[in-house]
Scaffold this motif. Structure first.
Motif, mmCIF file in Angstrom:
data_model
loop_
_atom_site.group_PDB
_atom_site.id
_atom_site.type_symbol
_atom_site.label_atom_id
_atom_site.label_comp_id
_atom_site.label_asym_id
_atom_site.label_seq_id
_atom_site.Cartn_x
_atom_site.Cartn_y
_atom_site.Cartn_z
ATOM 1 N N GLY A 84 29.129 6.562 8.315
ATOM 2 C CA GLY A 84 29.609 5.992 9.574
ATOM 3 C C GLY A 84 30.197 4.616 9.373
ATOM 4 O O GLY A 84 31.254 4.286 9.918
ATOM 5 N N ILE A 85 29.527 3.800 8.551
ATOM 6 C CA ILE A 85 30.004 2.442 8.320
ATOM 7 C C ILE A 85 31.353 2.474 7.599
ATOM 8 O O ILE A 85 32.317 1.834 8.016
ATOM 9 C CB ILE A 85 28.970 1.639 7.495
ATOM 10 N N ILE A 86 31.435 3.281 6.525
ATOM 11 C CA ILE A 86 32.673 3.325 5.739
ATOM 12 C C ILE A 86 33.836 3.817 6.590
ATOM 13 O O ILE A 86 34.916 3.217 6.613
ATOM 14 C CB ILE A 86 32.492 4.227 4.500
ATOM 15 N N PHE A 87 33.610 4.911 7.342
ATOM 16 C CA PHE A 87 34.702 5.467 8.142
ATOM 17 C C PHE A 87 35.158 4.487 9.209
ATOM 18 O O PHE A 87 36.344 4.307 9.438
ATOM 19 C CB PHE A 87 34.281 6.804 8.773
ATOM 20 N N GLY A 88 34.202 3.826 9.868
ATOM 21 C CA GLY A 88 34.573 2.868 10.905
ATOM 22 C C GLY A 88 35.364 1.711 10.335
ATOM 23 O O GLY A 88 36.411 1.319 10.871
ATOM 24 N N VAL A 89 34.888 1.163 9.204
ATOM 25 C CA VAL A 89 35.582 0.023 8.591
ATOM 26 C C VAL A 89 36.979 0.437 8.138
ATOM 27 O O VAL A 89 37.961 -0.282 8.354
ATOM 28 C CB VAL A 89 34.756 -0.531 7.404
ATOM 29 N N LEU A 90 37.079 1.645 7.532
ATOM 30 C CA LEU A 90 38.396 2.123 7.095
ATOM 31 C C LEU A 90 39.348 2.262 8.272
ATOM 32 O O LEU A 90 40.524 1.906 8.188
ATOM 33 C CB LEU A 90 38.253 3.485 6.391
ATOM 34 N N LEU A 91 38.813 2.788 9.398
ATOM 35 C CA LEU A 91 39.659 2.971 10.579
ATOM 36 C C LEU A 91 40.199 1.628 11.053
ATOM 37 O O LEU A 91 41.395 1.479 11.332
ATOM 38 C CB LEU A 91 38.849 3.646 11.689
ATOM 39 N N ILE A 92 39.312 0.626 11.124
ATOM 40 C CA ILE A 92 39.738 -0.700 11.590
ATOM 41 C C ILE A 92 40.771 -1.289 10.626
ATOM 42 O O ILE A 92 41.839 -1.745 11.034
ATOM 43 C CB ILE A 92 38.518 -1.636 11.713
ATOM 44 N N LEU A 93 40.466 -1.251 9.332
ATOM 45 C CA LEU A 93 41.376 -1.848 8.352
ATOM 46 C C LEU A 93 42.729 -1.149 8.365
ATOM 47 O O LEU A 93 43.777 -1.798 8.337
ATOM 48 C CB LEU A 93 40.761 -1.769 6.947
ATOM 49 N N ALA A 94 42.705 0.193 8.431
ATOM 50 C CA ALA A 94 43.963 0.929 8.426
ATOM 51 C C ALA A 94 44.798 0.552 9.638
ATOM 52 O O ALA A 94 46.009 0.333 9.533
ATOM 53 C CB ALA A 94 43.697 2.432 8.419
ATOM 54 N N MET A 95 44.143 0.427 10.789
ATOM 55 C CA MET A 95 44.893 0.130 12.017
ATOM 56 C C MET A 95 45.440 -1.295 11.979
ATOM 57 O O MET A 95 46.525 -1.558 12.481
ATOM 58 C CB MET A 95 43.952 0.308 13.207
ATOM 59 N N LEU A 96 44.676 -2.205 11.392
ATOM 60 C CA LEU A 96 45.127 -3.602 11.380
ATOM 61 C C LEU A 96 46.227 -3.824 10.344
ATOM 62 O O LEU A 96 47.160 -4.579 10.569
ATOM 63 C CB LEU A 96 43.956 -4.541 11.082
ATOM 64 N N PHE A 97 46.095 -3.179 9.184
ATOM 65 C CA PHE A 97 46.988 -3.538 8.078
ATOM 66 C C PHE A 97 47.967 -2.450 7.670
ATOM 67 O O PHE A 97 48.981 -2.751 7.057
ATOM 68 C CB PHE A 97 46.166 -3.961 6.866
ATOM 69 N N ALA A 98 47.674 -1.188 7.939
ATOM 70 C CA ALA A 98 48.596 -0.127 7.534
ATOM 71 C C ALA A 98 48.546 0.961 8.593
ATOM 72 O O ALA A 98 47.985 2.019 8.374
ATOM 73 C CB ALA A 98 48.204 0.436 6.171
ATOM 74 N N SER A 99 49.169 0.666 9.765
ATOM 75 C CA SER A 99 48.967 1.585 10.883
ATOM 76 C C SER A 99 49.707 2.897 10.683
ATOM 77 O O SER A 99 49.568 3.803 11.487
ATOM 78 C CB SER A 99 49.392 0.930 12.198
ATOM 79 N N ARG A 100 50.498 3.014 9.619
ATOM 80 C CA ARG A 100 51.160 4.305 9.382
ATOM 81 C C ARG A 100 50.436 5.117 8.312
ATOM 82 O O ARG A 100 50.915 6.177 7.905
ATOM 83 C CB ARG A 100 52.624 4.100 9.026
#
Lengths: 298, 362
Positions: free
Chosen positions: B315-331
Motif C-alpha cells: 500500500g505504501i509503495i503503490f501510494g507513493v508511486l502514484l503521487i510521484l508519477a502524478m507530480l513528476f511524470a503524469s504521462r
C-alpha cells in the motif's frame, strides 16, 4: 413528555442527528478546501484519522484526554498545511484530475502507514463522557452525556468557523482570495499563504470530526474514516460543494436517512441512504441544492 | 516547419490486429517456460490489465475519472460467480460474456446520474458506488454467500491440454499454464477490441469531448451520450477483468474488492500511461510483478515481511508511486518512451530524406 422522548421515533431522530453532525463537520471541511483551492480532498478522512492516531496514542503515556484532542487538532492542521504546500501547490493550473489522483494516492499511503505503525485492530479510547442513556421515571431517554458532548462540540466548531469567515480580517482575506485571487494579490493579500491557511483550517475541522468518531462506539482504526468521508462528500455535493450551510444541512439529512434505514431495514445497507439522496439530488439540481451560481465555468 | 509531419505513422486496423496478435503470441510462448507460480501471477496480471485498460479508456480518452471500477469488477465477478456456481459446465467464454453484460449494465446505472457531473463530483459519485457494493454483497447473503463468498471451480484444464504434460506435478503445471494462456487470450481479445474502439468514430468524439466539450457540442457530438458510452465500456471491461480475476482466485468475496483496489488500479494506469494500450499492458505487468517487487523492497530495507510494516509495504509503495508519477511524470512510462520514439522517427525520416536527395543528384 418523557413517554414522547422515549419513543423509538425520537430515538432515531437523536441518533440520526448525532451521526449527522459528524458528517456535517467533514462536509464543512471539504467545502472550506473546495472554496479556497477548488480541490476535492480525497485524503481528508485519512489525514484526520492519522492526526487522531498521533494525538490519541498520547493517552498511553498518561496525557489527559483534552490535551490529546488539542494535539490531534494541531497535528491535523500542520499536516493540512504541509499537504497543500508539498502535494497540491505544484498542481495548480494542471488538469483537475491530477490533484484528485494525488490525493487518492495520499489516502492510500496514510492508511497503509497507519496500519503499519499502529496495527489495524480497533483501538477504543476512553470516552470523556458516559455513553449510558439518561432515564426519566424508568423510561429511557435516548440521549447520553456523550451524544450531547458530540453535538455541542460539533455545532460549536461550526459556529466558530462561521464567525471566523464572517467577522475577522483573516476570514475576509480568505474569502477574498478564494473569490478573486488576482485582485486580492493586487490588493496586498498573500494569496498563497491564505490557501495554506484554508487547508490548515479544513484539516483542523476534519481532525475534530475524527476525534469524535474515535472517542465513540466506532473506535479508531486505519480505515475508520472511509465511510464517513464518503457520507461527508455526499453531504457537501448535495449542497453544491460551495455552500457551508448546504454542507451542514446535507450532513444532517444523510445522518437521519441512514439512521432510519438502519432502524427499519438493515444495518448493512445504511450507507445506501446517502447515495440514494445524492442520486435524487443530482437528478433534480445537478449544480447542488444550495448554490446560487447557475452556470458553470467552461 | 514541422516537415516530418509529412511522414505520418500509418495505423490501420490490420496493423492493430498484427500488433495485438504478436503480443498475445509472445505472452503465450512465455507461459511455456515460466514456472507455475509465475504463470498464475501472469494470469492475474492479464486480468488486471483488462480492468486497467477500461479505466484508461475512461480517464485517458474521455477525461472522466472513476474510483468505482473496483465496484464494477465486483459486479462482474458476482455475476460470473453466481452463474458458474449453479452451472458448473458452462464454457468460460460464456461466463465472461455474462460478466461483460452485467458490468456494462452497472456502468449504465452509475452513468445515468453521473455523466452530467465533472471532475471531483464524478470521482466522489463513483467512490460512493464502489463503497456501496460491498455492503450490498454482505446483505443479500442467500445470493452472494455474504462474508464467506462463493467458491468456484470453473477453470478446468481440458484433457487435450493436459496431455502435453508429463512427470512430476504434471497436473499443477498444466493447470497453471492453462489458466495463464486462457487469461492472455481473453486479454488479447479485449485489447484488440479496445484498439479499434480508440480509433472509431466514438473514440475520436470522446477525445474531442475530453479536450473541449463546447467545441464537441458545436460539432454535433451528443455529450451525455458519449460520456455514457465511455462509462458503459469501461464498466464492461472492469466486469470481465473482475470475473476473470475471481475465476483465477477460485472464489468471489466482498473483501476482494476494497477501496484500496481502486487506488491500485489508478496507480497502475498512471504508471503505465493514461489512455494508451501499451500503458495498460505495462500496468498489468507491474501488477504481476508487484508481489515480487514488494518482497524485494522488504529484503533490501531489511523489513520483516510478516511484520506490520512488511504487510503494508505494498500500500505504501503503490501510494507513493502514484503521487510521484502524478507530480513528476503524469504521462507514465509510455510518456517517458514517446519522446525517444519521436526522436527516432525524426532521425529516420531525415536519413531517408537525405538518401532521397542524394539519389536524385547522383
Amino acid at each position: 413528555m418523557s413517554v414522547f422522548l422515549s419513543s423509538s421515533f425520537i430515538h432515531n431522530i437523536f441518533g440520526g442527528l448525532a451521526t449527522g453532525v459528524i458528517y456535517s463537520l467533514v462536509a464543512l471541511s471539504l467545502v472550506i478546501i473546495w472554496q479556497s483551492t477548488h480541490v476535492l480532498n480525497f485524503a481528508q478522512g485519512a489525514m484526520a484519522m492519522f492526526a487522531t492516531y498521533i494525538g490519541m496514542t498520547e493517552i498511553d503515556r498518561g496525557v489527559g484526554y483534552w490535551w490529546c484532542v488539542i494535539i490531534s487538532v494541531a497535528v491535523g492542521m500542520i499536516l493540512g498545511g504541509m499537504t497543500e504546500r508539498v502535494l497540491i501547490r505544484p498542481l495548480y493550473g494542471k488538469p483537475e484530475i491530477n490533484p484528485i489522483v494525488v490525493m487518492v494516492g495520499f489516502l492510500g499511503v496514510l492508511e497503509a502507514l497507519a496500519s503499519a505503525i499502529w496495527t489495524s485492530t480497533t483501538r477504543n479510547i476512553t470516552e470523556p463522557f458516559s455513553q449510558v442513556y439518561y432515564q426519566d421515571h424508568g423510561h429511557l431517554i435516548f440521549l447520553s452525556a456523550f451524544v450531547i458532548f458530540q453535538m455541542v462540540l460539533a455545532i460549536g466548531i461550526m459556529l466558530l468557523v462561521a464567525a471566523l469567515f464572517r467577522f475577522t480580517k483573516l476570514g475576509l482575506q480568505l474569502r477574498a482570495s478564494a473569490l478573486a485571487p488576482e485582485v486580492s494579490r493586487l490588493l496586498g493579500i498573500r494569496v498563497g499563504r491564505m490557501l495554506t491557511i484554508g487547508w490548515m483550517l479544513s484539516a483542523g475541522v476534519g481532525a475534530i470530526a475524527a476525534v469524535i468518531v474515535a472517542s465513540g462506539n466506532f473506535g479508531l482504526f486505519p480505515t475508520n474514516m472511509d465511510g464517513i468521508f464518503v457520507a461527508g462528500f455526499i453531504a457537501a455535493a448535495i449542497g453544491g460543494l460551495e455552500s457551508p450551510m448546504g454542507a451542514v444541512a446535507g450532513g444532517l439529512l444523510i445522518g437521519l436517512a441512514e439512521q432510519f434505514i438502519l432502524a427499519y431495514w438493515s444495518p448493512n445497507v445504511a450507507p445506501l441512504g446517502g447515495i440514494i439522496i445524492l442520486v435524487v439530488a443530482l437528478m433534480v439540481r445537478p449544480q447542488g441544492l444550495f448554490t446560487k451560481r447557475m452556470s458553470r465555468r467552461v | 516547419m514541422n516537415w516530418w509531419r509529412a511522414f505520418p505513422r500509418q495505423e490501420t486496423t490490420n496493423s492493430r490486429v498484427v500488433g495485438v496478435a504478436i503480443l498475445t503470441l509472445i505472452a503465450l510462448l512465455v507461459t511455456i517456460v515460466l514456472p507455475p507460480v509465475a504463470n498464475s501471477e501472469l494470469a492475474g496480471g492479464a486480468a488486471i490489465a483488462i480492468v486497467v485498460l477500461g479505466l484508461s479508456w475512461l480517464t485517458g480518452w474521455s477525461g472522466q475519472i472513476s474510483l468505482g471500477n473496483s465496484g464494477f469488477m465486483a459486479v462482474g465477478a458476482y455475476a460470473a460467480g453466481i452463474w458458474a456456481h449453479h452451472h458448473m459446465t458452462t464454457p468460460v467464454i460464456f461466463t465472461l460474456a455474462l460478466a461483460l453484460v452485467a458490468g456494462g449494465l452497472s456502468g449504465l446505472v452509475v452513468a445515468i446520474p453521473s455523466t452530467r457531473l465533472r471532475g471531483p463530483y464524478l470521482a466522489g459519485m463513483t467512490l460512493a458506488f464502489s463503497a456501496a457494493v460491498t455492503p450490498l454483497a454482505q446483505n443479500f447473503t442467500s445470493v452472494t454467500g455474504g462474508e464467506g463468498g462463493i467458491f468456484l471451480n470453473a477453470l478446468v484444464t481440458p484433457s487435450w491440454f493436459a496431455h502435453f504434460f508429463h512427470g512430476q506435478n504434471a497436473s499443477i503445471n498444466a493447470n497453471a499454464q492453462w489458466t495463464a494462456d486462457l487469461s492472455v487470450v481473453v486479454a488479447g481479445i479485449m485489447f484488440f477490441f479496445m484498439a479499434n474502439l480508440f480509433h472509431s468514430r466514438t473514440g475520436r468524439a470522446m477525445r474531442l469531448v475530453r479536450d473541449n466539450d463546447v467545441a464537441a457540442e458545436l460539432m454535433g457530438v451528443n455529450l451525455s451520450r458519449t460520456r455514457t458510452v465511455a462509462f458503459v465500456v469501461s464498466a464492461a471491461y472492469a466486469g470481465v477483468g473482475g470475473a476473470l480475476y475471481s475465476l483465477l482466485q477460485e472464489s468471489v468475496r466482498p473483501e476482494t474488492f476494497p477501496l484500496t483496489l481502486s487506488i491500485t488500479l489508478l496507480t497502475l494506469m498512471v504508471l503505465g500511461g493514461m489512455g494508451t494500450l501499451s500503458g495498460a499492458v505495462i500496468g498489468g505487468i507491474i501488477y504481476s510483478f508487484s508481489a515480487n517487487l514488494v518482497a524485494h523492497v522488504n529484503s533490501l530495507t531489511g523489513v520483516n515481511p510478516t511484520s506490520n510494516l512488511g504487510a503494508n509495504m505494498q500500500g505504501i509503495i503503490f501510494g507513493v508511486l502514484l503521487i510521484l508519477a502524478m507530480l513528476f511524470a503524469s504521462r507514465g512510462i509510455v510518456g517517458l518512451v514517446t519522446p525517444l520514439r519521436s526522436l527516432w522517427r525524426v532521425v529516420m525520416s531525415r536519413r531517408r530524406r537525405l538518401r532521397d536527395t542524394l539519389g536524385t543528384t547522383q
